[in-house]
Enzyme design. Structure first.
Site, PDB file in Angstrom:
ATOM      1  NE  ARG A 119      22.423  24.521  28.901  1.00 37.51           N
ATOM      2  CZ  ARG A 119      21.218  25.142  29.401  1.00 37.51           C
ATOM      3  NH1 ARG A 119      20.030  24.769  29.135  1.00 37.51           N
ATOM      4  NH2 ARG A 119      21.475  26.268  30.423  1.00 37.51           N
ATOM      5  CE  LYS A 141      39.737  19.668  14.531  1.00 43.92           C
ATOM      6  NZ  LYS A 141      41.248  19.341  14.052  1.00 43.92           N
ATOM      7  CD  GLU A 183      42.645  19.316   4.030  1.00 39.65           C
ATOM      8  OE1 GLU A 183      43.469  18.453   4.838  1.00 39.65           O
ATOM      9  OE2 GLU A 183      42.407  20.433   4.628  1.00 39.65           O
ATOM     10  CE  LYS A 225      39.539  14.113   9.624  1.00 40.00           C
ATOM     11  NZ  LYS A 225      39.014  15.090   9.036  1.00 40.00           N
ATOM     12  CD  GLU A 235      43.442  18.323  16.582  1.00 37.87           C
ATOM     13  OE1 GLU A 235      43.737  18.110  15.237  1.00 37.87           O
ATOM     14  OE2 GLU A 235      42.648  19.280  17.101  1.00 37.87           O
ATOM     15  NE  ARG A 239      40.476  14.757  14.532  1.00 33.68           N
ATOM     16  CZ  ARG A 239      39.113  14.704  14.740  1.00 33.68           C
ATOM     17  NH1 ARG A 239      38.474  14.052  15.600  1.00 33.68           N
ATOM     18  NH2 ARG A 239      38.588  15.455  13.948  1.00 33.68           N
ATOM     19  CG  ASN A 243      45.836  19.995  12.820  1.00 39.20           C
ATOM     20  OD1 ASN A 243      44.946  20.609  12.224  1.00 39.20           O
ATOM     21  ND2 ASN A 243      45.724  19.455  13.994  1.00 39.20           N
ATOM     22  CG  HIS A 246      45.541  22.345   8.168  1.00 41.62           C
ATOM     23  ND1 HIS A 246      45.805  21.206   7.293  1.00 41.62           N
ATOM     24  CD2 HIS A 246      44.194  22.356   7.948  1.00 41.62           C
ATOM     25  CE1 HIS A 246      45.023  20.815   6.871  1.00 41.62           C
ATOM     26  NE2 HIS A 246      43.863  21.212   7.223  1.00 41.62           N
ATOM     27  CG  HIS A 250      44.083  27.191   9.844  1.00 43.47           C
ATOM     28  ND1 HIS A 250      43.977  26.617  10.817  1.00 43.47           N
ATOM     29  CD2 HIS A 250      43.525  26.508   8.487  1.00 43.47           C
ATOM     30  CE1 HIS A 250      43.339  25.419  10.406  1.00 43.47           C
ATOM     31  NE2 HIS A 250      42.965  25.568   9.083  1.00 43.47           N
ATOM     32  CG  HIS A 263      40.964  24.826   3.984  1.00 51.01           C
ATOM     33  ND1 HIS A 263      41.385  25.219   5.221  1.00 51.01           N
ATOM     34  CD2 HIS A 263      40.864  23.473   4.178  1.00 51.01           C
ATOM     35  CE1 HIS A 263      41.839  24.289   5.889  1.00 51.01           C
ATOM     36  NE2 HIS A 263      41.655  23.046   5.249  1.00 51.01           N
TER      37      HIS A 263
END
Length: 359
Positions: A119, A141, A183, A225, A235, A239, A243, A246, A250, A263
């Protein structure tokens, strides 16, 4: 000299920038004491260079290692299951602290493992690539991939700290450097026009691996960032701008089953598609679009791709995590240094953007 930068928020944490890998052990002892259990998770490529140095610095601490194969395809539920078995064999428990030594893949994989093992247990990012140092290690993330989409299975799980040794960039292949540069250019388009000019002025120094220029670029890029994730930890708003590129990138990674395009290459092509779309909406001038594409190319980053069906890629974009109520939500640049969230892009517009980058 180590520089400390704090990421604020409900679960804030420090970044230690310019910190030597061999000094992490002293930090762990001073922060957590002598009796803790640490689980180092890395991959074969990174461990070959840095696992021994880090382990030597942790002399006297209970430190176990799990080394996984290199590659984006390792971000899977199957690998999470294997990590769980190894961790239990090593007597990991709720007080164990994971040390994620590597780039974006290891950060995502080890961080996601830490977020769900018993957990949730603590972890520390030790980023070794430009991409992870300026982007993926910051913000909490963590995720694994699924055949339906990249990073579909994930969570927000903030690290205890990020321990960044910039000297690891010295062993980084140029292809991996380019992933981080994609990036960084994204960061300039989102919120840092002055950094865009800096990179434009020093592109040759960057390609020549000038340490001073690279470090200044990295510090200025990660500052973007840090500022944004400190304002929007989960997000819910600003935020989302990070992306940019992306949604397109992606889709490419998913279509190639995470084994083809990297990536950073996906982000670069995604940025190119986004600027074409932005130009069509009069959010960018033709000159701004060409400057952006030219800078990507000068840093050996791709702005086109071959052998793909835009309609198939459009279908992959339907699984994007930003989408709401069936509507595709895209991030588009507004000139150079500002971006916006666009909620009304039609499929026709997106297909035209894909067609602009597919050869």
């Amino acid at each position: 000299m180590v520089q400390r930068v704090d990421v604020s928020g409900k679960q804030g944490y420090p970044l230690f920038l310019g910190a030597e890998l061999g000094e992490l052990g002293s930090h762990l002892q001073n922060t957590y004491g002598q009796d803790g259990h640490y689980l180092l998770i890395s991959n074969t490529t990174v461990a070959k260079h840095y696992a021994e140095k880090l382990s030597q610095g942790c002399h006297g601490l209970k430190l176990d290692q799990i080394i996984v194969p290199d590659g984006e395809e390792e971000k899977s539920l199957e690998r999470i299951s294997t990590l769980t078995e190894h961790a239990l064999d090593l007597s990991a428990d709720r007080d164990t602290i994971v040390l994620a030594l590597g780039g974006g893949v290891i950060g995502d994989l080890a961080g996601f493992f830490a977020s769900i093992f018993m957990r949730g247990i603590r972890y520390i990012h030790i980023p070794t690539t430009l991409l992870s140092q300026i982007d993926s290690s910051i913000g909490g993330k963590v995720a694994v991939n699924h055949p339906s989409g990249k990073n579909i299975l994930g969570s927000f799980h903030m690290p205890q700290a990020v321990w960044t040794d910039f000297t690891t960039l010295q062993t980084l292949p140029w292809k991996e450097m380019r992933n981080g540069l994609a990036e960084t250019i994204k960061h300039t388009l989102v919120a840092e026009p002055d950094l865009f000019e800096f990179i434009d002025d020093h592109a040759d120094d960057i390609k020549g691996r000038n340490d001073k220029i690279l470090k200044e670029m990295a510090l200025r890029s990660l500052a973007v960032k840090v500022k944004i994730v400190s304002e929007d930890e989960r997000e819910k708003g600003i935020r989302m701008l990070l992306n940019l590129g992306h949604s397109f990138g992606h889709a490419l990674e998913t279509e190639e089953d995470y084994k083809g395009i990297t990536h950073g290459e996906g982000v670069s092509i995604g940025v190119a598609a986004a600027v074409f779309l932005a130009k069509g909406r009069d959010l960018m001038t033709g000159k701004q679009m060409e400057r952006t594409l030219d800078l990507l190319r000068r840093l050996d980053l791709p702005t086109t791709v071959t052998g793909h069906d835009p309609h198939v890629l459009l279908q992959h974009m339907a699984a994007d995590k930003k989408n709401k109520a069936g509507h595709k939500i895209l991030i588009l640049p507004v000139g150079i240094g500002k971006s916006t969230i666009v909620k009304d892009c039609s499929d026709e517009e997106i297909l035209r953007a894909w067609e602009s980058v597919i050869r």
